[in-house]
Design a protein around this motif. Structure first.
Motif: not given
Length: 815
Positions: A671-679, A696-701
């Motif tokens: 999750g931190s890696f994905a956040q770092a990519l977005s930044e 993609a990371s919250h399919p239940a939602v």
């Protein structure tokens, strides 16, 4: 634990299950139903009443008032009910407390029924006289839903098959002409089943009272009880069992009557729909009625494939007639074998127990005959393929092979990958083969080729490297996949003699060993391919190649489920963050920042991903082994379901001590890696990336969300909108996007907290799980209500010609 204490524990467990069945209700998880939501109300009114636009506007107002009343009940009656359950119903409640619980429960049931009746009465006043009669169907369906909110499967003698639930799924696939044939039968069934369900519910309540009285009379206050004389406890337990048996007579009798009308309806519908739909319903019913008998509902999947094929409106008439002729010959022959199996099962209570083993052997022999028949019919359908170029029939009955899988042109991450290319090497989720990733596809090679803008000699090298890679995959990995699949299919075996499904430990261990070996080889082949490719391209293109390499490495390492440390994520595949990144058009400055991040973090991320994957390997295997041991102990009576739960918890603690927080650390790092990519992205790409990654990371939602935005956006693209329509719809879109985003953000926050529960969670922290589950369901309900309300408003703003252009509005039919 002694045998006496185990028996008492079983009775305590029965009481707990009766009082606290997880029913997934909106207002309360204690045997109460959800309010009548917009989706169900719209669907049922469309099906039975077809209101006009002016009527629907008034119905919408009545329904909103109904929901407002439910919100007030949620803050008053339901809060008091849940508080009582939490404070007074823990442990073993005494008879007086249990009677008070049932009194409160019946009171709230009456409130729910009164609110539903009030809503339908208000709708009745809105409708014309000829429409009002059809409203009775909706009232019957709604009452059935209230009565069956906690209705389980056919696990006890006092529960008939819940055919009404099977019908809800089955009727969706009927054509209008088929529905017209069975409509009267279905309506009659709904009306007859409700009085019996009322009796069944009352009988279940009486069982609880009888149990409480027997416990009180025997002086049992806790489970397990304090030390007592074993002989006295045996006599007490005998009295309790006798009392329960007497109390359950009414519910057993009611279940028998329900089963009779179930069987009558199934036989009637099969005669009305002789082309396969009626048989499909019968097979679903038998699968629920005899769950332990090993009846294959559809040998070889033949009937399902034929029905899907015949449901294609564009199927050529000649092919349709050919398939129907084959099916018409198959169904009576298979039905003859099926009748023989049912006859054997119905006699099991009439013949001596000594004949059970022989009966099981006979059932297995008949099942083999059904499978042989299915294979013969499939071969005849394959013959149709040879005389037809239509790919739809070839998709279901044509030949497939490993070679097609290896050279698959479809994107391996695509949800719509073609079934014909992967049938023979089916990497299904939830087993050893799930850990084996697909080979690099020709579509990915095409993307690389376009990226490199290669000269002919570079393109030739790329093609040579790829062909060598495919040859190695075919020679080294494809055989392992086939062996793994074969072993995986043999892990669970039905023993006709012992009448149990047993786990073949050798097949289990062998399948995971093969999957581990294949995964290692896939990683080595992928690495070798990309390393060789990097040697052929210029330095400025190497970062683009490394991004593709990281994508394929992650695809291998994020596979598998984690039922111990991340049980909420088991039903969904872990998304590949590099796929989300690859969908963006990056500017040069963005590429530099992203590549710098990958250069510094990729190695450590992949190492942690590999460790977490190894944990998932071991967790899945150990859980299978636990299931094997405990199922054998349950079958011979040396363990109870409570022992099963304790053994599972002990395994969780053991794995936690062995692996620590590796899985949790990986989830947080990913999750931190994905956040770092977005930044590292510019504002426009950052918003698109975060939106894509969040979904993609919250399919239940998001997977089953009702979203009105596509319909609103599509309508604003119409050239024939008036200025007033544009202004109105634009305002609705702005307000709706704000509401949908806020509710989705609330759901994501709850989903994150629910996803954090696992083996590392303490018992005290698990107390919050139930509260969070209720909050999640309430937020989903509110979001769906907002979406359905907006869709109905959009329907009213558009003309009939405009509505027809929006797929989401075609089913409303409110005129």
């Amino acid at each position: 634990m002694s045998r006496v204490h185990r028996l008492i524990s079983c009775l305590g467990l029965l009481l707990a299950v009766c009082l606290c069945r997880p029913v997934g209700a909106q207002v309360s998880s204690e045997l109460l139903s959800d309010p009548f939501d917009s989706r169900d109300l719209t669907r049922l009114l469309q099906q039975y009443v077809s209101p006009s636009v002016s009527q629907w506007i008034r119905i919408e107002g009545a329904h909103q008032a109904y929901l407002s009343r439910f919100e007030r009940l949620e803050e008053t009656e339901f809060v008091r009910h849940r508080t009582f359950v939490a404070e007074r119903m823990s442990g073993v409640p005494d008879a007086a407390t249990l009677r008070e619980f049932l009194r409160r429960l019946k009171s709230i049931r009456r409130i729910l029924a009164d609110e539903d009746e009030r809503l339908l009465r208000e709708i009745s006043l809105i409708l014309e006289e000829d429409q009002q009669a059809a409203l009775q169907h909706i009232q019957n369906i709604r009452e059935r839903e209230r009565l069956t909110v906690a209705y389980g499967g056919r696990s006890n003698a006092d529960q008939a098959v819940a055919l009404w639930r099977i019908l809800d799924q089955w009727v969706v696939n009927l054509t209008p002409s088929e529905l017209k044939l069975v409509e009267l039968e279905l309506s009659d069934y709904q009306a007859r089943v409700i009085p019996l369900l009322l009796l069944w519910q009352a009988a279940q309540d009486s069982v609880l009272i009888a149990l409480a009285d027997e416990l009180a009379a025997s002086g049992i206050q806790s489970f397990p009880p304090a030390d007592s004389d074993p002989a006295e406890l045996e006599r007490t337990l005998a009295a309790i069992r006798e009392g329960l048996q007497q109390a359950r007579k009414q519910s057993v009798a009611t279940a028998d009557k329900l089963e009779q009308i179930n069987l009558r309806l199934v036989r009637t519908l099969e005669s009305l729909l002789p082309d396969g739909r009626g048989r499909e319903l019968r097979m679903r019913y038998l699968d629920h009625r005899y769950p332990e008998a090993g009846i294959d509902p559809d040998p070889g999947g033949l009937l399902a494939a034929c029905l899907i094929l015949l449901g294609d409106p564009d199927l050529p008439e000649e092919l349709e007639l050919s398939v129907r002729e084959v099916l018409a010959a198959y169904l009576p022959a298979d039905g003859h074998h099926l009748d023989r199996m049912v006859a054997l099962l119905e006699k099991q209570d009439e013949e001596p127990l000594a004949s059970d083993s022989e009966r099981r052997i006979q059932l297995g022999q008949i099942q083999e005959l059904r499978m042989e028949l299915s294979q013969q019919v499939r071969r005849s359908l394959v013959g149709l393929v040879e005389h037809s170029s239509d790919r739809r029939i070839a998709r279901f009955f044509g030949p497939t092979g490993v070679e097609q899988f290896i050279t698959n042109d479809d994107d391996p991450e695509s949800v719509a990958s073609s079934s014909e290319n992967v049938q023979d090497v089916d990497l299904t989720r939830g087993g050893p083969s799930d850990f084996i990733s697909r080979p690099i596809s020709t579509r990915s090679i095409g993307t690389l080729r376009a990226l490199l803008e290669a000269e002919s000699w570079v393109d030739a090298i790329l093609e040579t490297l790829y062909q060598d890679y495919l040859n190695d995959w075919r020679d080294q990995i494809a055989p392992l996949v086939e062996q793994c699949k074969k072993l995986q299919s043999n892990i669970h075996r039905y023993d006709h003699v012992s009448e149990t499904v047993r786990v073949d430990r050798d097949a289990l261990v062998g399948a995971y060993a093969l999957a581990q070996q294949a995964s290692r080889l896939v990683g080595e082949l992928d690495t070798a391919f990309f390393d060789d490719l990097l040697l052929t391209v210029s330095e400025e293109l190497q970062p683009d190649i490394r991004r593709h390499q990281l994508q394929h490495s992650l695809d291998l390492l994020i596979r598998g489920s984690d039922p111990i440390f991340s049980p909420r994520r088991v039903a969904y595949a872990t998304p590949n963050v590099m796929i989300q990144l690859g969908r963006l058009q990056l500017a040069n400055e963005e590429r530099v920042r992203v590549d710098a991040l990958l250069q510094s973090n990729a190695t450590e991320l992949l190492a942690l991903a590999a460790r977490a994957r190894d944990v998932r390997f071991d967790c899945e295997r150990r859980i299978h082994e636990l299931n094997q041991r405990m199922e054998e102990r349950l079958s011979d009576g040396s363990a109870t379901s409570a022992d099963y739960g304790m053994a599972y918890r002990a395994l969780s603690d053991e794995l936690l001590a062995t692996y620590g927080t590796t899985s949790v650390d990986w989830t947080q790092a990913y999750g931190s890696f994905a956040q770092a990519l977005s930044e590292r992205l510019d504002v426009g790409n950052r918003e698109a990336f975060l939106r894509d990654w969040l979904q993609a990371s919250h399919p239940a939602v998001f997977r089953q969300a009702v979203d009105a935005r596509p319909a609103l956006v599509t309508s604003l693209e119409f050239e024939d909108l008036s200025a007033e329509q544009i202004e109105t719809i634009t305002g609705v879109l702005v307000d709706y996007e704000r509401t949908f985003t806020d509710l989705s953000r609330e759901l994501v926050e709850i989903d994150l907290r629910l996803g954090a529960f696992g083996a590392h969670t303490s018992e005290e922290e698990y107390d919050q799980w139930r509260v969070l589950q209720q909050q999640f369901k309430s937020a989903v309900f509110n979001r769906d209500q907002a979406s359905m309300s907006v869709l109905r408003r959009l329907y009213l703003y558009l003309t009939p010609e405009q509505r027809a252009r929006i797929p989401a509005l075609r089913g409303f039919a409110l005129d």
